[in-house]
Design an enzyme around this catalytic site. Structure first.
Site, PDB file in Angstrom:
ATOM      1  N   HIS A 166      30.094  17.638  70.164  1.00  0.00           N
ATOM      2  CA  HIS A 166      29.829  18.298  71.425  1.00  0.00           C
ATOM      3  C   HIS A 166      31.146  18.688  72.047  1.00  0.00           C
ATOM      4  CE1 HIS A 166      25.564  17.580  71.603  1.00  0.00           C
ATOM      5  NE2 HIS A 166      25.743  16.314  71.310  1.00  0.00           N
ATOM      6  N   CYS A 208      29.969  23.601  70.806  1.00  0.00           N
ATOM      7  CA  CYS A 208      29.775  24.632  71.817  1.00  0.00           C
ATOM      8  C   CYS A 208      31.155  25.107  72.277  1.00  0.00           C
ATOM      9  CB  CYS A 208      29.031  24.056  73.022  1.00  0.00           C
ATOM     10  SG  CYS A 208      27.445  23.356  72.596  1.00  0.00           S
TER      11      CYS A 208
END
Lengths: 404, 474
Positions: A166, A208
């Protein structure tokens, strides 16, 4: 006169050109036999891979399978375990929620078990920290860290660094606990460059806003790619109905699809890899940073980074036979003395090993004595403190009792 | 606190102004003590949150690394021919690489220890530090001497196969049977004898340069991970097959006990179904992987298991290993090399390694200083500074002794290199992570804001009250 000199000039020029051309041709045939096939101009002699999965917990199953499928690919293409540093939280395969315990899959049909056998995880569980990653990359590990956990690269090594997890704008989250920023990665690569620890680095990120993570790099010979731009998320590809979680990320899935067609002697280039990823299918726009990379992307083979292919040189064995003659004849004095003392030497070899290991541990012993001293003092201090507190408390209670 | 308001206090009650917790002095003392504690604690906080960065001897480093190193090479021609010697010196100085300084004398030789003597003779013979060669022409003579004193390694491929310099090496000899159960397994080999005969002399010669540890093993099942292509007389390995020959996934090749670099030497015995195995388009069946080691393929002459590798096979294998070892520890391209290296070549190798380590030390020190200045968050501790100073001292000693003793100056350069590397890779030098200002505020604000606000407010209030009192008492 003039036409004669012109003729001579012409003959001379053509002769020299022919000579040059002929020697070029010969050189090329020789190079073609010994040199690498194909158009790769890489100067590396070994390959390493650092594969990091920065998340833990069951719902981040797909990051684990990202890293493991990269691991399988890189192993299949020839990089040995000793040259791979795999950092995983390693809590998916034996998780209580895993319906298929002991295995990790990367596709909904559960065709290929990535985890079952022949996996060597170097940093697992809580050892996957930002500090450990930077120590591995820069080589500043403690002396007690074993060889399999070190990145022992030299200036002819190509390194493939893959990170999944992440992330956000210029940072990547490590195990829900801490973050690594793009500046730290850039500084780590710079330290590697200063100490000549790599020939070229291929840095791939699947998180991301991944493209922001390589935006701060400033060392040469690094090729970087990310799965999504700033402000975009990277999405997972598919989820398994039995497992109940997503099993692979989209960007990594399409990269792996291309890699399935690559074997050790493939001539596919990096340009093929980057052009094969369709932004519509992965719902994000991958990016490539090649301004720090000195070779053109369509001349850089995928196996330069993913494969363990190396240069070979065939050695003439017949020289060995001649060597023996040389040994006996030519340098007579040297060989006689050496055979006389070699007898004694051969028995000293194990002893030499012991003395060397002692020398190796000398710097460790000096620090251990000081920490031992600190430990003893600390132990004494803590026990007196606890007993003092108990005595004080007992005294207070007694005084109150006596007064009342 | 109002002096005009003189209350008559009934008995049993006390004057509020006399209660100790309403006395101003007490209150002011309490507030002041909080502030004094904070002020006293500030240096402690500064000390514990600052990064220990000892000053590095930058000026000394820059001074040292810019000094050029020059290693003298002394030649002597026994016959007094000053003209030839001066011409030879000129020709040689133009040809040797930077860092070497050639001095040619003529006349009385044998005075100094490390002088090379060149005398004319019918053919080229090298013995110790003495060269006998025909003195036909200057060019040929220069060529011969240059090839002995500083063998040049211009070709790129040959340069990458020589291993990096390390003071300690491990040599791992492995006998790998592809499939010992297929019928032609070689169960053991007399590795001690092979090492003693072929490898040990080379190691003894290289003793001033490296320390070697040797380990060996036998494995009975070491499969290849690709399919062999059949040829007319058995099986063949193409160039691509050779590049992927080492099946590191399934072969365990060296123990991971230490961190020294390892050179592997493998004797591979193909299984009965894959014998004989040869390299296509080549007579030999041995090859080198640069910086890694070498492989030699042994096809068993017959299909039955042998308890021990035959003498001839052992000899051939170890002589190949010896060649491969010599190729990976130094690059020999001189036309006169006859196996075991001569004193000329050993000196040339020592000089080459010395230049390499000196350059490596200078590069390391320079980049260390640059890094320390660039990364402000990198701590520099006592032991790192000591290592840098030690490395600089060794470099100085190297410069001073470069002209006198070759082996001593090599020892200094190796020590400087190892110390500089150790300083660079010191584990305590981890650059603390990057903290932007927003992070610092975000960390400190919840901890201190709730405590500091009342302190500030009460101090300000007390100050205002005190000013008011002073104004009123005037």
């Amino acid at each position: 006169m003039l036409p004669l000199t012109l003729l001579h000039l012409f003959l001379g020029l053509s002769a020299s050109l022919l000579g040059a051309f002929a020697s070029d041709h010969q050189e090329e045939t020789v190079k073609g036999f010994f040199g690498r096939n194909g158009t790769s101009q890489s100067t590396h002699t070994n390959n390493w891979a650092v594969l990091v999965c920065t998340s833990r917990y069951w719902f981040n199953y797909r990051h684990m399978s990202n890293a493991l499928s990269m691991y399988r690919t890189v192993k299949r293409l020839g990089i040995p375990d000793s040259n791979i540093i795999l950092m995983l939280a390693d809590d998916a395969s034996c998780n209580a929620r895993n319906k298929f315990p002991g295995s990790v899959y990367a596709n909904p049909g559960r065709h290929l078990d990535l985890y079952g056998e022949n996996v060597e995880v170097d940093y697992r569980g809580y050892e996957v920290t930002v500090e450990n990653l930077i120590r591995v990359l820069t080589g500043r590990v403690e002396p007690s860290v074993p060889r399999s956990k070190r990145l022992l690269t030299d200036e002819h090594s190509n390194i493939f660094v893959y990170m999944a997890g992440h992330g956000g704008n210029e940072f990547l989250k490590f195990q829900d606990n801490e973050e690594i920023s793009a500046f730290d990665i850039a500084d780590a690569f710079e330290q590697m460059y200063q100490k000549k620890r790599y020939n070229e680095i291929f840095f791939m990120v699947d998180t991301c806003q991944a493209n922001s993570l390589y935006s701060k790099l400033y060392s040469p010979n690094i090729l970087a790619t990310g799965s999504s731009q700033v402000g975009e998320n990277s999405y997972s590809h598919s989820s398994d109905k039995d497992l109940g979680v997503a099993v692979i990320d989209a960007y990594t899935h399409y990269v792996l699809e291309l890699m399935e067609g690559i074997n050790k002697t493939s001539q596919s280039t990096m340009q093929d890899l980057f052009s094969s990823i369709d932004p519509n299918k992965i719902n994000s726009h991958p990016g490539v940073r090649s301004d720090l990379f000195r070779r053109p992307l369509d001349k850089t083979l995928i196996t330069d980074f993913f494969g363990g292919v190396s240069q070979i040189e065939v050695v003439d064995e017949e020289e060995g036979v001649e060597e023996e003659a040389g040994l006996a004849g030519g340098n007579g004095e040297d060989s006689v003395s050496s055979t006389a003392t070699a007898q004694a030497r051969s028995f000293v070899i194990p002893g030499r090993r012991a003395s060397r290991s002692k020398r190796h541990t000398e710097p460790i012993s000096s620090t251990s004595t000081t920490t031992e001293a600190n430990e003893i003092w600390g132990w004494v201090g803590s026990s007196t403190r606890t007993w003092g507190a108990v005595a004080l408390f007992g005294g207070l209670v007694g005084w109150v009792r006596m007064r009342s | 606190m109002d002096p005009q308001n003189d209350l008559a206090i009934p008995s049993g009650l006390r004057n509020p102004a006399d209660l100790f917790f309403q006395k101003e002095t007490i209150r002011r003392t309490i507030i002041a003590s909080y502030w004094i504690t904070i002020l006293l604690a500030l240096p402690l906080w500064w000390h514990t949150t600052s990064i220990e960065r000892l000053p590095l001897p930058e000026a000394r480093v820059y001074h040292q690394v810019d000094k050029p190193i020059s290693i003298p090479v002394r030649l002597c021609l026994p016959q007094s021919n000053t003209d030839l010697s001066s011409r030879l010196q000129g020709a040689l100085s133009a040809r040797v690489p930077k860092g070497l300084e050639v001095v040619v004398e003529s006349g009385n030789c044998g005075t100094e220890k490390d002088t090379y003597v060149v005398s004319p003779g019918p053919k080229k013979i090298v013995r110790g530090r003495h060269l006998t060669t025909p003195f036909d022409d200057l060019e040929g003579l220069t060529q011969t001497i240059v090839s002995l004193v500083a063998p040049s390694d211009v070709e790129q491929e040959k340069q990458t196969r020589v291993a990096q310099f390390a003071s300690r090496y491990r040599l791992a000899f492995s006998l790998l049977n592809e499939d010992a159960s297929s019928g032609n397994g070689v169960m053991s080999w007399d590795v001690q004898k092979g090492i003693h005969q072929q490898i040990q002399p080379l190691l003894d010669v290289l003793k001033p340069l490296h320390n070697f540890t040797i380990e060996s093993q036998v494995q009975f099942y070491a499969p290849l991970e690709f399919d062999l292509r059949p040829t007319d007389s058995g099986f063949g390995l193409s160039y691509e097959d050779l590049t992927v020959f080492i099946n590191s996934a399934e072969w365990t090749l060296s123990s991971s006990a230490s961190n020294d670099p390892v050179l592997h030497f493998i004797l591979f015995v193909p299984s009965a179904s894959h014998t004989p195995l040869r390299i296509i388009d080549s007579k030999s069946s041995a090859f080198i992987l640069p910086q890694w080691g070498g492989v030699s393929i042994y096809n068993t002459p017959s299909i039955w298991s042998t308890q021990q590798l035959s003498d001839r096979g052992l000899q051939r294998a170890f002589s190949t290993f010896s060649t491969q070892l010599s190729y990976t520890t130094w690059h020999s391209s001189s036309p006169e090399d006859t196996g075991l290296i001569s004193q000329w070549q050993l000196d040339a190798l020592i000089r080459r390694r010395m230049l390499e380590t000196a350059k490596g030390t200078r590069d390391t020190l320079r980049s260390f200083i640059k890094l320390a200045n660039q990364l402000e968050n990198m701590p520099v501790r006592e032991d790192v500074r000591n290592d840098i100073e030690g490395s600089l001292d060794a470099l100085e000693k190297l410069y001073n002794s470069a002209s006198t003793s070759l082996s001593q100056s090599f020892a200094y350069s190796a020590e400087a290199f190892n110390l500089a590397s150790r300083a660079f890779f010191n584990p305590g030098m981890l650059a603390l992570l990057y903290f932007p200002t927003e992070h610092k505020y975000a960390v400190y604000a919840p901890l201190f804001a709730s405590g500091l606000v009342p302190l500030f407010v009460s101090a300000l209030r007390e100050l205002k009250a005190w000013k008011q009192q002073r104004a009123q008492s005037r």
